[in-house]
Design an enzyme around this catalytic site. Structure first.
Site, PDB file in Angstrom:
ATOM      1  N   SER A 184     -41.928  -6.355 -11.753  1.00  0.00           N
ATOM      2  CA  SER A 184     -42.305  -6.187 -13.161  1.00  0.00           C
ATOM      3  C   SER A 184     -41.221  -5.540 -14.013  1.00  0.00           C
ATOM      4  O   SER A 184     -41.353  -5.507 -15.247  1.00  0.00           O
ATOM      5  CB  SER A 184     -43.577  -5.336 -13.253  1.00  0.00           C
ATOM      6  N   GLU A 235      21.179  14.651   7.785  1.00  0.00           N
ATOM      7  CA  GLU A 235      21.323  13.201   7.712  1.00  0.00           C
ATOM      8  C   GLU A 235      22.703  12.730   7.264  1.00  0.00           C
ATOM      9  O   GLU A 235      23.160  11.671   7.679  1.00  0.00           O
ATOM     10  CB  GLU A 235      20.264  12.610   6.761  1.00  0.00           C
TER      11      GLU A 235
END
Length: 820
Positions: free
Chosen positions: A452, A102
């Protein structure tokens, strides 16, 4: 002479022409320079200044969620996965590979490389394009941090300016470190660490020269030079050493071919996919492919290695060794296998809430911090418990009567939450079964009718806290509403007569519960408000009040039996029971304990919000009542060996919802089973109780057996179970040992004579908000027949409530009663 003059004139003319051309070129280049200078000035004038000293804070970093023991659950990221690491952890070969391919003069220039710029300009002029890049590593970092990736001269001017600025403030190693953490390397991986994990399942520090070169080669064209490509898996192909990739299915098929379905089953059996991926594959929501080494990536790797050799970064021997090294693709996972996203989704949700409420972040700031801030989030999950629940939820044997609905979703569905009641830390949570994907519908946090299961919280807890005791007698006999209608109905179509509070809860009497609720205050309206007050203190947030909806709300006695407009969530019900288990102190459920920055600084410390609901003595007595539910009542199938259990079942109208909520001295948990679109279950609460027991037995495996802690101020007294008074010689088989908060025990002895025909305990049946049973018509006929024939008791005494209708206090002769 004339010839000499002609030659002189010609030379003069040529000289003048050369001067003119030179002058023209000078003027042209001056104008070009002025123009370029003007453009550069204009661009820089509109370029925002930067603060290179703050650049570290601009690096996006994926967050990580761990379980309570530090095991990775999930990597959290938005568009790409990134994990920021220091330059010291990156191999020198990796650094050199990027520099070689690079920016070979990286350590020589000051952010901009004039030689590369001139070469790029000449190339662009020749090709009439902007294809040739001249960016240094510093320029690429500037572009990654501050700019877009558009190919314009304006952007290039800006990244050169920013590169020069970066070089003024940062060292070369700092620039290289940030570059290697921000460069996009394909397949959703940003930075070298993410690439190492994505392609090789390695930490970046473990990469060898060959792998370093192949990663560095990606940068030129991430899609072309990704280390792997994907191919369809052939039928009958060996699945050994295969690497799988999953994609969303953009062209969802109507049905999955039999050979593909068989392939998915084979993958599941070999552990290559988990049950969630298996479900998604069979639904056609995702597709699976195998990863194979990309030849283009290998060619690019050789280019990188050649450049490294040329620049002296590696020797010929290292070059030859790296060139012949067999690259092996090993796809990294972004989440723990076999774990659904239900828990992780709630961790993320709670982190976002805490960042906003505790740190004052805006929603956008909170989201960016979570998805890009590199947080290390330590959740409350116990991985082992979570996997136990997930495993049992995937076992069809635990859900008799299963089927697939019109959308292909298996029914009935289910949810479960397990929590440590002492600190509110949720250990396991599953919001569905046999469903794959992320951010899926979570049934653990969406309300369902509790039946319940709400009774202990809505009626029994406030009754005990208001001064009633476990021995308080309630007449379980026909009850009528304000319009004179028989209401509610007991699920077993039997009455118990005078019964202690313990007996009523053990057999889950609807009539007894409503009568108990009516006794909470001096008026019906105030009694209902009392129930709502206690439920809210216990963290139930789904109650609908008349001020919110005057026509349909929960301000009625149906609330005591679980008849609610919206219902209640599994998570809230678990936490509410957790308050009873935790000596009356409520802990708001939490899903993470702390969140740290990438540097290890504690950003959030999440402690549960607590409040005292009732005394430890009241909580203990209710707990003891719920132990009877499991030992002798409707919750008997929830027992686990060598460990006490307290809890309550719940079954709603037409068997639409089945619950068991309970706890041990260690953990509290709730199991719900029901269909998404209400449909009758093949069985009631026993299915939930059995599943709860099966899961909790595994959760408690290896834990020492122990009893519930008993607080100070608790005494035991022998009482008469018919009168609720101290037992006397007359009470015979009605003598029971009962627990009391010291000072609340009865003071007088029973003086009654007794007769009893014991009521056999039966399994709880489904009832609706009115307590209606499936055999409603038959039940009503039996009650009316009994009422018509019961104007006298066994002693010939007329039973009448004073209004002349023979109703109200009558008791069926086959049930318990006490006569003077």
């Amino acid at each position: 002479m004339s010839t000499d003059n002609s030659n002189k004139k010609l030379k003069k003319k040529r000289k003048f022409g050369a001067k003119s051309i030179l002058s023209t070129f000078i003027v042209f280049f001056l104008l070009l320079g002025v123009t370029a200078g003007g453009i550069i000035f204009a661009v820089l004038k509109n370029t925002s200044p930067i603060d290179p000293s703050n650049i570290q804070n601009m690096l996006d970093d994926s967050s990580f969620i761990y379980d309570k023991d530090g095991n990775l659950i999930e990597k959290v990221h938005s568009d790409s996965f990134r994990s920021v690491v220091s330059i010291e952890k990156m191999p020198k070969d990796l650094q050199n590979a990027f520099i070689a391919i690079e920016d070979e003069r990286f350590y020589k220039h000051h952010g901009v490389d004039p030689k590369r710029i001139i070469g790029a300009v000449i190339y662009d002029i020749k090709t009439m394009s902007k294809a040739q890049g001249a960016s240094t590593i510093t320029q690429q970092l500037a572009k990654n941090i501050y700019l877009t990736h558009e190919k314009t001269y304006t952007r290039k001017i800006k990244d050169m300016y920013y590169a020069l600025e970066l070089e003024r403030y940062l060292t070369k190693d700092q620039i290289l470190e940030m570059y290697l953490n921000t460069i996009y390397l394909g397949r959703g991986a940003t930075g070298a660490q993410a690439a190492a994990q994505t392609y090789f399942s390695k930490d970046v520090s473990e990469l060898n020269v060959a792998e370093c070169a192949i990663i560095a080669g990606i940068t030129k064209n991430p899609s072309r030079y990704s280390p792997f490509t994907t191919e369809k898996i052939a039928s009958g192909e060996s699945l050994d050493n295969i690497q799988l990739i999953f994609y969303p299915n953009s062209t969802k098929a109507e049905s999955i071919p039999a050979d593909e379905s068989a392939l998915f089953s084979q993958m599941l059996s070999k552990g290559l996919i988990d049950k969630f991926q298996y479900d998604q594959l069979n639904k056609g929501e995702i597709v699976v492919r195998k990863a194979v080494l990309n030849p283009s990536s290998v060619e690019r790797q050789l280019t990188v290695l050649g450049k490294m050799l040329e620049l002296g970064f590696i020797s010929q021997e290292q070059y030859d060794e790296a060139k012949s090294y067999p690259i092996e693709i090993k796809i990294g996972s972004k989440s723990a296998s076999g774990i659904s996203s239900y828990f992780g989704d709630l961790v993320k949700k709670q982190v976002l809430q805490e960042l906003i409420t505790e740190k004052g972040f805006s929603e956008d700031e909170a989201r960016d911090t979570l998805y890009k801030g590199g947080l290390r989030i330590y959740s409350t999950m116990d991985m082992n418990m979570q996997k136990i629940v997930e495993k049992e939820f995937e076992n069809p044997a635990n859900f008799p009567g299963s089927f697939k609905d019109s959308s292909g979703t298996v029914q009935p569905q289910a949810s479960m939450v397990i929590m440590d009641p002492k600190n509110g830390e949720v250990r396991a949570l599953v919001g569905g079964r046999m469903i794959g994907g992320t951010k899926i519908f979570n049934r653990a946090i969406n309300p369902r009718q509790p039946g319940s299961a709400i009774k202990p919280l809505a009626a029994y807890l406030p009754a005990l806290d208001k001064g009633m005791t476990a021995a308080t007698i309630i007449d379980d006999s026909p009850h009528y509403d304000d319009k004179g209608n028989l209401w509610p109905r007991n699920y077993d179509r039997k009455y118990g007569g005078p019964s202690t509070m313990r007996a009523l809860l053990t057999r889950s009497s609807n009539v007894g519960t409503v009568k108990l609720a009516e006794m909470l205050s001096t008026s019906k309206a105030q009694s209902v408000k009392t129930m709502i007050s206690y439920l809210e203190k216990l963290g139930i947030s789904t109650i609908v009040k008349s001020k919110d909806n005057p026509s349909i709300n929960d301000e009625n006695f149906s609330l005591s039996m679980g008849g609610m407009s919206k219902g209640v969530t599994n998570l809230e019900l678990t936490a509410a029971y957790g308050a009873i288990a935790n000596s009356g102190v409520y802990n708001e459920p939490i899903f993470f304990t702390r969140a740290e920055t990438a540097n290890g600084d504690v950003l959030l410390e999440n402690k549960p919000k607590t409040r005292k609901v009732v005394s430890a003595q009241v909580a203990f007595i209710l707990q003891d009542l719920m132990k009877s539910v499991v030992e002798d009542g409707t919750g008997s199938r929830a027992k686990i060996s060598n460990m006490p259990v307290a809890g309550k079942t719940g079954t709603t109208s037409n068997n639409y919802d089945a619950w068991f909520v309970g706890y041990t001295p260690y953990y509290v948990g709730a199991t719900w089973i029901g269909s998404d679109l209400p449909r009758e279950l093949s069985t009631g609460s026993k299915m939930s109780a059995m599943l709860w027991s099966k899961i909790m037995s595994q959760v408690h495996s290896g834990l020492p057996s122990k009893q519930f802690d008993q607080p100070d101020g608790i005494i035991k007294v022998s009482i008469c179970s018919v009168s609720g008074k101290l037992a006397s010689s007359n009470c015979g088989g009605h003598v029971k040992s009962e627990v009391f908060a010291s000072g609340t025990e009865p003071k007088s002895y029973c003086s009654l004579s007794h007769y009893v025909a014991p009521v056999e305990p039966v399994e709880e049946q489904p009832t609706d908000a009115n307590g209606l049973s499936p055999n409603e018509a038959e039940w009503e006929n039996q009650v009316e027949e009994w009422l018509d024939n019961s104007n006298t008791d066994n002693n010939g005494t007329t039973n009448n409530n004073g209004n002349g209708n023979g109703k109200g206090n009558n008791k069926p002769p086959q049930d318990n009663f006490c006569s003077t």
